[in-house]
Write an enzyme that holds these catalytic residues in place. Sequence first.
Site, mmCIF file in Angstrom:
data_model
loop_
_atom_site.group_PDB
_atom_site.id
_atom_site.type_symbol
_atom_site.label_atom_id
_atom_site.label_comp_id
_atom_site.label_asym_id
_atom_site.label_seq_id
_atom_site.Cartn_x
_atom_site.Cartn_y
_atom_site.Cartn_z
ATOM 1 N N HIS A 34 0.853 -1.197 0.000
ATOM 2 C CA HIS A 34 0.000 0.000 0.000
ATOM 3 C C HIS A 34 0.884 1.240 0.000
ATOM 4 O O HIS A 34 1.659 1.476 0.933
ATOM 5 C CB HIS A 34 -0.908 -0.008 1.234
ATOM 6 C CG HIS A 34 -1.960 1.036 1.226
ATOM 7 N ND1 HIS A 34 -3.153 0.912 0.539
ATOM 8 C CD2 HIS A 34 -2.012 2.251 1.815
ATOM 9 C CE1 HIS A 34 -3.880 2.004 0.722
ATOM 10 N NE2 HIS A 34 -3.220 2.825 1.493
ATOM 11 N N ASP A 36 0.988 5.156 0.049
ATOM 12 C CA ASP A 36 0.174 6.346 0.370
ATOM 13 C C ASP A 36 0.780 7.593 -0.250
ATOM 14 O O ASP A 36 1.834 8.064 0.193
ATOM 15 C CB ASP A 36 0.080 6.511 1.891
ATOM 16 C CG ASP A 36 -0.925 5.549 2.480
ATOM 17 O OD1 ASP A 36 -0.605 4.875 3.478
ATOM 18 O OD2 ASP A 36 -2.040 5.460 1.933
ATOM 19 N N MET A 69 -4.048 10.281 -2.441
ATOM 20 C CA MET A 69 -4.718 11.312 -1.637
ATOM 21 C C MET A 69 -4.240 12.659 -2.162
ATOM 22 O O MET A 69 -3.512 13.414 -1.492
ATOM 23 C CB MET A 69 -4.373 11.129 -0.145
ATOM 24 C CG MET A 69 -5.027 9.895 0.448
ATOM 25 S SD MET A 69 -4.277 9.386 2.012
ATOM 26 C CE MET A 69 -2.932 8.382 1.378
ATOM 27 N N ASP A 176 -8.664 0.980 5.775
ATOM 28 C CA ASP A 176 -7.374 1.658 5.844
ATOM 29 C C ASP A 176 -7.356 2.692 6.961
ATOM 30 O O ASP A 176 -8.046 3.704 6.888
ATOM 31 C CB ASP A 176 -7.151 2.359 4.484
ATOM 32 C CG ASP A 176 -5.842 3.080 4.382
ATOM 33 O OD1 ASP A 176 -5.582 3.676 3.321
ATOM 34 O OD2 ASP A 176 -5.065 3.055 5.348
HETATM 35 C C1 DX5 Z 1 -3.572 7.453 6.121
HETATM 36 C C2 DX5 Z 1 -3.156 6.352 5.173
HETATM 37 C C3 DX5 Z 1 -3.194 4.977 5.813
HETATM 38 C C4 DX5 Z 1 -2.292 4.888 6.977
HETATM 39 C C5 DX5 Z 1 -2.408 3.539 7.645
HETATM 40 O O1 DX5 Z 1 -3.889 8.579 5.368
HETATM 41 O O2 DX5 Z 1 -4.040 6.308 4.078
HETATM 42 O O3 DX5 Z 1 -2.794 3.998 4.846
HETATM 43 O O4 DX5 Z 1 -0.978 5.083 6.554
HETATM 44 O O5 DX5 Z 1 -1.458 3.570 8.647
HETATM 45 P P1 DX5 Z 1 -1.786 3.031 10.114
HETATM 46 O O6 DX5 Z 1 -1.998 1.541 9.924
HETATM 47 O O7 DX5 Z 1 -0.568 3.366 10.883
HETATM 48 O O8 DX5 Z 1 -3.018 3.729 10.564
HETATM 49 ZN ZN ZN Z 2 -3.791 4.598 2.526
#
Ligand code: DX5
Ligand code: ZN
Length: 219
Positions: A34, A36, A69, A176
């Site tokens: 994943h 981000d 994002m 997520d």
């Molecule tokens: C937040 C991200 C998530 C986050 C998940 O904006 O989209 O993917 O990194 O990380 P944890 O598992 O630490 O909440």
């Molecule tokens: Zn994410």
Amino acid sequence: MKNIQISPSILSADFSQLGAEIKRLENGGADMIHVDVMDGHFVPNLTIGPPVIKALRKHSSLKFDVHLMISPVHQYIEAYANAGADIITIHPEATQNLRESINTIKDLKKKVGVSLNPESKIELITEFLAHIDLVLIMSVNPGFGGQKFMPEVLNKIKQLKKIQQEKNLSFDIEIDGGINFENCKIAIDAGANILVSGTTIFKSNGGDIKKNINLLKLK
Ligand code: DX5
Ligand code: ZN
């Protein structure tokens, strides 16, 4: 019943060693990676862009589950596809025309995901569910790892599961944000079949990735 897959978020990885970190995830049994992507505009944080994804591509054969994002997102889709994304997930609020953006991702022969923030309603995407491969339900407000899980989003997952069964659709349901060993079962029981996790996978049990991935899979 779909197999449960784990998509570790590299947001919690050591950014100075990202190539080695995704190798560690692959060896630890991750089903996909994943990624981000944040632009400091759609979310109040800035992470990585296409050049980094391109550089990482040769370090793993796993699917890159790229979570954009960013806003506006439409004009950047091709760059992420060319950099090596396999799944491209966008937020409906980040494009002028969600149908057009979905079609662009599909024309690029990539899997298409749509992500709903905790406040975003399913009604935003119901008309597109038959045309997408994945719905990403945010269980935190996007922008940072290590935030607290928001259990109220589980109702959205249950609603999605019901629609999926009623309409005989096959999109994946990914959750997520704040996923850990305490809440992974309720997320799976609600209907999620892909769990994203950053902090829990990289930081729990002394960073034993294989152990943490198996624990999230309820193994
Ligand atoms: C937040 C991200 C998530 C986050 C998940 O904006 O989209 O993917 O990194 O990380 P944890 O598992 O630490 O909440
Ligand atoms: Zn994410």
